[in-house]
Design a protein around this motif. Structure first.
Motif, PDB file in Angstrom:
ATOM      1  N   ALA A  83       0.669  -1.465   0.451  1.00 26.92           N
ATOM      2  CA  ALA A  83       0.498   0.264   0.628  1.00 26.92           C
ATOM      3  C   ALA A  83       0.619   1.211   0.433  1.00 26.92           C
ATOM      4  CB  ALA A  83      -1.126  -0.017   1.159  1.00 26.92           C
ATOM      5  N   TYR A  84       2.203   1.564   1.121  1.00 26.68           N
ATOM      6  CA  TYR A  84       3.252   2.685   0.760  1.00 26.68           C
ATOM      7  C   TYR A  84       3.510   2.366  -0.419  1.00 26.68           C
ATOM      8  CZ  TYR A  84       6.367   5.697   2.405  1.00 26.68           C
ATOM      9  OH  TYR A  84       7.649   6.226   2.322  1.00 26.68           O
ATOM     10  N   TRP A  85       4.120   2.043  -0.901  1.00 30.14           N
ATOM     11  CA  TRP A  85       4.534   1.589  -2.421  1.00 30.14           C
ATOM     12  C   TRP A  85       3.455   2.350  -3.737  1.00 30.14           C
ATOM     13  CZ3 TRP A  85       3.412  -1.238  -6.839  1.00 30.14           C
ATOM     14  CH2 TRP A  85       4.333  -0.810  -8.480  1.00 30.14           C
ATOM     15  N   ILE A  86       1.967   1.832  -3.311  1.00 30.49           N
ATOM     16  CA  ILE A  86       1.730   2.201  -4.653  1.00 30.49           C
ATOM     17  C   ILE A  86       1.053   3.799  -4.599  1.00 30.49           C
ATOM     18  CG2 ILE A  86      -0.914   1.967  -5.761  1.00 30.49           C
ATOM     19  CD1 ILE A  86      -0.856  -0.874  -4.437  1.00 30.49           C
ATOM     20  N   SER A  87       1.239   4.394  -3.008  1.00 29.80           N
ATOM     21  CA  SER A  87       0.054   5.303  -2.546  1.00 29.80           C
ATOM     22  C   SER A  87       1.725   6.957  -2.708  1.00 29.80           C
ATOM     23  CB  SER A  87       0.505   5.916  -1.189  1.00 29.80           C
ATOM     24  OG  SER A  87       2.110   5.271  -1.094  1.00 29.80           O
ATOM     25  N   ARG A  88       3.269   5.970  -3.629  1.00 29.53           N
ATOM     26  CA  ARG A  88       3.724   6.657  -4.008  1.00 29.53           C
ATOM     27  C   ARG A  88       4.238   6.846  -5.321  1.00 29.53           C
ATOM     28  NH1 ARG A  88       5.383   9.969   0.273  1.00 29.53           N
ATOM     29  NH2 ARG A  88       4.210   8.847   1.852  1.00 29.53           N
ATOM     30  N   CYS A  89       3.269   6.177  -5.915  1.00 30.72           N
ATOM     31  CA  CYS A  89       3.495   5.720  -7.473  1.00 30.72           C
ATOM     32  C   CYS A  89       2.317   7.419  -8.124  1.00 30.72           C
ATOM     33  CB  CYS A  89       2.432   4.645  -7.944  1.00 30.72           C
ATOM     34  SG  CYS A  89       3.339   3.286  -7.666  1.00 30.72           S
ATOM     35  N   SER A  90       2.538   7.459  -9.048  1.00 30.02           N
ATOM     36  CA  SER A  90       1.699   8.546 -10.255  1.00 30.02           C
ATOM     37  C   SER A  90      -0.057   8.371  -9.670  1.00 30.02           C
ATOM     38  CB  SER A  90       2.051   8.117 -11.423  1.00 30.02           C
ATOM     39  OG  SER A  90       1.673   6.985 -12.197  1.00 30.02           O
ATOM     40  N   LYS A  91      -0.579   8.606 -10.370  1.00 28.89           N
ATOM     41  CA  LYS A  91      -2.353   8.895 -10.029  1.00 28.89           C
ATOM     42  C   LYS A  91      -2.425   7.579 -10.393  1.00 28.89           C
ATOM     43  CE  LYS A  91      -6.354  10.500  -7.631  1.00 28.89           C
ATOM     44  NZ  LYS A  91      -6.005  10.092  -5.906  1.00 28.89           N
ATOM     45  N   LYS A  92      -1.919   7.595 -11.719  1.00 34.90           N
ATOM     46  CA  LYS A  92      -2.871   6.942 -13.313  1.00 34.90           C
ATOM     47  C   LYS A  92      -2.235   5.489 -12.868  1.00 34.90           C
ATOM     48  CE  LYS A  92      -1.938   5.663 -18.471  1.00 34.90           C
ATOM     49  NZ  LYS A  92      -1.450   6.735 -19.357  1.00 34.90           N
ATOM     50  N   THR A  93      -1.159   5.017 -12.588  1.00 33.96           N
ATOM     51  CA  THR A  93      -0.411   3.670 -11.832  1.00 33.96           C
ATOM     52  C   THR A  93      -0.734   3.660 -10.889  1.00 33.96           C
ATOM     53  OG1 THR A  93       1.961   4.108 -12.809  1.00 33.96           O
ATOM     54  CG2 THR A  93       1.864   2.694 -11.246  1.00 33.96           C
ATOM     55  N   GLN A  94      -1.246   4.488  -9.892  1.00 32.13           N
ATOM     56  CA  GLN A  94      -2.312   3.983  -8.362  1.00 32.13           C
ATOM     57  C   GLN A  94      -3.077   3.076  -9.148  1.00 32.13           C
ATOM     58  OE1 GLN A  94      -2.665   6.518  -4.918  1.00 32.13           O
ATOM     59  NE2 GLN A  94      -1.222   7.458  -5.470  1.00 32.13           N
ATOM     60  N   ASN A  95      -4.387   4.006  -9.745  1.00 37.57           N
ATOM     61  CA  ASN A  95      -5.425   3.491  -9.874  1.00 37.57           C
ATOM     62  C   ASN A  95      -5.239   2.339 -11.237  1.00 37.57           C
ATOM     63  OD1 ASN A  95      -6.843   5.554  -9.116  1.00 37.57           O
ATOM     64  ND2 ASN A  95      -6.194   7.012 -11.348  1.00 37.57           N
ATOM     65  N   LEU A  96      -4.424   1.456 -11.636  1.00 37.37           N
ATOM     66  CA  LEU A  96      -4.404   0.655 -12.296  1.00 37.37           C
ATOM     67  C   LEU A  96      -4.012  -0.399 -10.921  1.00 37.37           C
ATOM     68  CD1 LEU A  96      -1.928   1.086 -15.491  1.00 37.37           C
ATOM     69  CD2 LEU A  96      -4.247   0.366 -15.578  1.00 37.37           C
ATOM     70  N   MET A  97      -3.195  -0.282 -10.154  1.00 39.92           N
ATOM     71  CA  MET A  97      -2.422  -1.475  -8.877  1.00 39.92           C
ATOM     72  C   MET A  97      -3.463  -1.627  -8.234  1.00 39.92           C
ATOM     73  SD  MET A  97       0.916  -1.614 -10.455  1.00 39.92           S
ATOM     74  CE  MET A  97       1.082  -2.598  -8.486  1.00 39.92           C
ATOM     75  N   VAL A  98      -4.503  -0.578  -8.113  1.00 35.98           N
ATOM     76  CA  VAL A  98      -5.603  -0.569  -7.235  1.00 35.98           C
ATOM     77  C   VAL A  98      -6.680  -1.517  -8.025  1.00 35.98           C
ATOM     78  CG1 VAL A  98      -8.039   0.241  -6.375  1.00 35.98           C
ATOM     79  CG2 VAL A  98      -5.680   1.382  -6.142  1.00 35.98           C
ATOM     80  N   LEU A  99      -6.585  -1.782  -9.144  1.00 35.01           N
ATOM     81  CA  LEU A  99      -7.342  -1.624 -10.454  1.00 35.01           C
ATOM     82  C   LEU A  99      -7.361  -3.640 -10.245  1.00 35.01           C
ATOM     83  CD1 LEU A  99     -10.107  -2.476 -12.539  1.00 35.01           C
ATOM     84  CD2 LEU A  99      -8.530  -1.775 -14.158  1.00 35.01           C
ATOM     85  N   ALA A 100      -6.240  -4.054 -10.315  1.00 29.49           N
ATOM     86  CA  ALA A 100      -5.015  -5.465 -10.237  1.00 29.49           C
ATOM     87  C   ALA A 100      -5.509  -6.441  -9.637  1.00 29.49           C
ATOM     88  CB  ALA A 100      -3.108  -4.941 -11.011  1.00 29.49           C
ATOM     89  N   ILE A 101      -5.372  -5.142  -8.219  1.00 30.31           N
ATOM     90  CA  ILE A 101      -6.004  -5.931  -6.583  1.00 30.31           C
ATOM     91  C   ILE A 101      -7.018  -6.309  -6.227  1.00 30.31           C
ATOM     92  CG2 ILE A 101      -5.675  -5.443  -4.023  1.00 30.31           C
ATOM     93  CD1 ILE A 101      -2.584  -4.027  -5.040  1.00 30.31           C
ATOM     94  N   THR A 102      -7.714  -5.601  -7.386  1.00 26.20           N
ATOM     95  CA  THR A 102      -9.511  -5.948  -7.000  1.00 26.20           C
ATOM     96  C   THR A 102     -10.293  -6.166  -8.077  1.00 26.20           C
ATOM     97  OG1 THR A 102     -10.332  -3.698  -8.396  1.00 26.20           O
ATOM     98  CG2 THR A 102      -9.960  -3.433  -6.111  1.00 26.20           C
ATOM     99  N   LEU A 103      -9.704  -6.545  -9.301  1.00 23.79           N
ATOM    100  CA  LEU A 103      -9.523  -7.509 -10.191  1.00 23.79           C
ATOM    101  C   LEU A 103     -10.350  -8.691  -9.900  1.00 23.79           C
ATOM    102  CD1 LEU A 103     -10.416  -6.913 -13.086  1.00 23.79           C
ATOM    103  CD2 LEU A 103      -8.487  -7.869 -13.996  1.00 23.79           C
ATOM    104  N   PRO A 104      -9.464  -9.427  -8.822  1.00 21.70           N
ATOM    105  CA  PRO A 104      -9.897 -11.268  -8.586  1.00 21.70           C
ATOM    106  C   PRO A 104     -10.437 -10.970  -7.740  1.00 21.70           C
ATOM    107  CG  PRO A 104      -7.386 -10.571  -8.391  1.00 21.70           C
ATOM    108  CD  PRO A 104      -7.719  -9.136  -8.683  1.00 21.70           C
ATOM    109  N   MET A 105     -10.872 -10.097  -6.736  1.00 19.17           N
ATOM    110  CA  MET A 105     -11.895 -10.192  -6.111  1.00 19.17           C
ATOM    111  C   MET A 105     -13.290 -10.344  -6.585  1.00 19.17           C
ATOM    112  SD  MET A 105     -10.419  -7.140  -3.036  1.00 19.17           S
ATOM    113  CE  MET A 105     -12.349  -7.544  -1.836  1.00 19.17           C
ATOM    114  N   TRP A 106     -13.282 -10.264  -8.038  1.00 22.77           N
ATOM    115  CA  TRP A 106     -14.977 -10.268  -8.907  1.00 22.77           C
ATOM    116  C   TRP A 106     -14.872 -11.143  -8.833  1.00 22.77           C
ATOM    117  CZ3 TRP A 106     -13.640  -6.649 -13.280  1.00 22.77           C
ATOM    118  CH2 TRP A 106     -13.407  -4.968 -13.211  1.00 22.77           C
ATOM    119  N   ILE A 107     -14.243 -12.221  -9.091  1.00 27.95           N
ATOM    120  CA  ILE A 107     -14.921 -13.624  -9.135  1.00 27.95           C
ATOM    121  C   ILE A 107     -15.001 -13.601  -8.089  1.00 27.95           C
ATOM    122  CG2 ILE A 107     -13.772 -16.017  -9.836  1.00 27.95           C
ATOM    123  CD1 ILE A 107     -11.233 -14.285 -11.194  1.00 27.95           C
ATOM    124  N   ASN A 108     -15.777 -14.410  -7.595  1.00 28.71           N
ATOM    125  CA  ASN A 108     -16.188 -15.674  -7.010  1.00 28.71           C
ATOM    126  C   ASN A 108     -15.114 -15.584  -5.675  1.00 28.71           C
ATOM    127  OD1 ASN A 108     -17.736 -18.038  -4.776  1.00 28.71           O
ATOM    128  ND2 ASN A 108     -19.566 -16.940  -4.895  1.00 28.71           N
TER     129      ASN A 108
END
Length: 279
Positions: A83-108
């Motif tokens: 989370a600390y590393w993601i918060s230090r990235c650019s806004k675009k990279t943060q959105n992509l990383m958060v998407l990558a983390i939440t994407l598996p959660m879309w599956i049951n």
């Protein structure tokens, strides 16, 4: 003000019908036993006495608490740096990383846990990787390690997202002020960043620990029945054994434990929020 109160009535009705009444029904079932020819049921505390006097059930409760604490600790140790590393990235990279983390959660979650059976089994990807390092025929599936891996995998995103949200809300000028005052990067992190991120840490701990202590299908699938946790006991009492009264008593005990833990977490959260305001 009266209009807003009227608008809240449907939600109060829904909350009462879907949350309060089922909980009261479980409490009622936990306090009764089938009666005799005179009465259909009788009130008793035998279900609670049975739980607290049986060493097997206490051992399962202790095992559940231990695995939940271990899961929470590992999620915190892994989740905070991510989370600390993601918060230090650019806004675009943060959105992509958060998407990558939440994407598996879309599956049951059940489907994702099933996938780990193939990964951890003999001849699976993990077994092949361990073989490269000379560790052959490692028994991972149906062990405590497999249960812990499944728990961490499923609950780690909750920890990351909560801490990331807390870190991104932090005022950057506080770090700049600490640097101007001669603080090293470690001192800035330890005395400024980490204390201000504690509310996110506490929220993450809550979202990981509470479901981990009551999980039942992760131990069932990855533990192979060898790692029976308190959630499995409740499921077994309701579905297999048919002792709804005893299962309800265990559910009430777990609910009280969770409420106690949530009150302690909320108290710690208030103290952290007060420190943040004072800072």
């Amino acid at each position: 003000m009266k209009t807003w109160r009227r608008l809240a009535i449907p939600y109060l009705i829904w909350g009462t019908g879907m949350l309060l009444l089922p909980m009261l029904l479980i409490v009622f079932y936990s306090l009764i036993q089938p009666g005799n020819e005179v009465t259909t049921f009788r009130f008793t505390l035998d279900n609670y006495i049975r739980f607290f006097t049986d060493p097997d059930f206490l051992l399962i409760l202790w095992r559940s608490l231990t695995i939940a604490i271990e899961t929470t600790a590992i999620c915190l140790l892994l989740g905070y740096p991510i989370a600390y590393w993601i918060s230090r990235c650019s806004k675009k990279t943060q959105n992509l990383m958060v998407l990558a983390i939440t994407l598996p959660m879309w599956i049951n979650m059940l489907v994702r846990t099933y996938a780990w059976i193939g990964i951890l089994s003999k001849g699976g990807p993990l077994s092949i990787v361990l073989g490269w390092f000379g560790i052959k025929d490692a028994e991972i599936l149906y062990t405590q390690a497999a249960v812990l891996i499944g728990m961490v995998y499923n609950y780690l995103p909750y920890m990351i997202l909560q801490i990331h949200s807390s870190l991104t809300k932090m005022d950057p000028s506080l770090e700049e002020a600490a640097s101007d005052l001669g603080a090293s990067p470690f001192q800035t992190f330890w005395r400024v960043i980490f204390p201000l991120s504690i509310p996110g840490v506490i929220s993450g701990i809550t979202l990981v620990f509470l479901p981990a202590i009551s999980a039942f299908f992760i131990p069932k699938l990855l533990g192979g029945g060898g790692w029976f946790l308190i959630g499995n006991v409740i499921e077994n009492q309701f579905i297999t054994v048919g002792e709804w009264n005893f299962g309800s008593a265990i559910s009430v005990i777990m609910a009280m434990i969770m409420m106690l833990l949530m009150s302690l977490v909320r108290k710690a959260d208030r103290k952290a929020s007060q420190k943040e305001k004072n800072a």
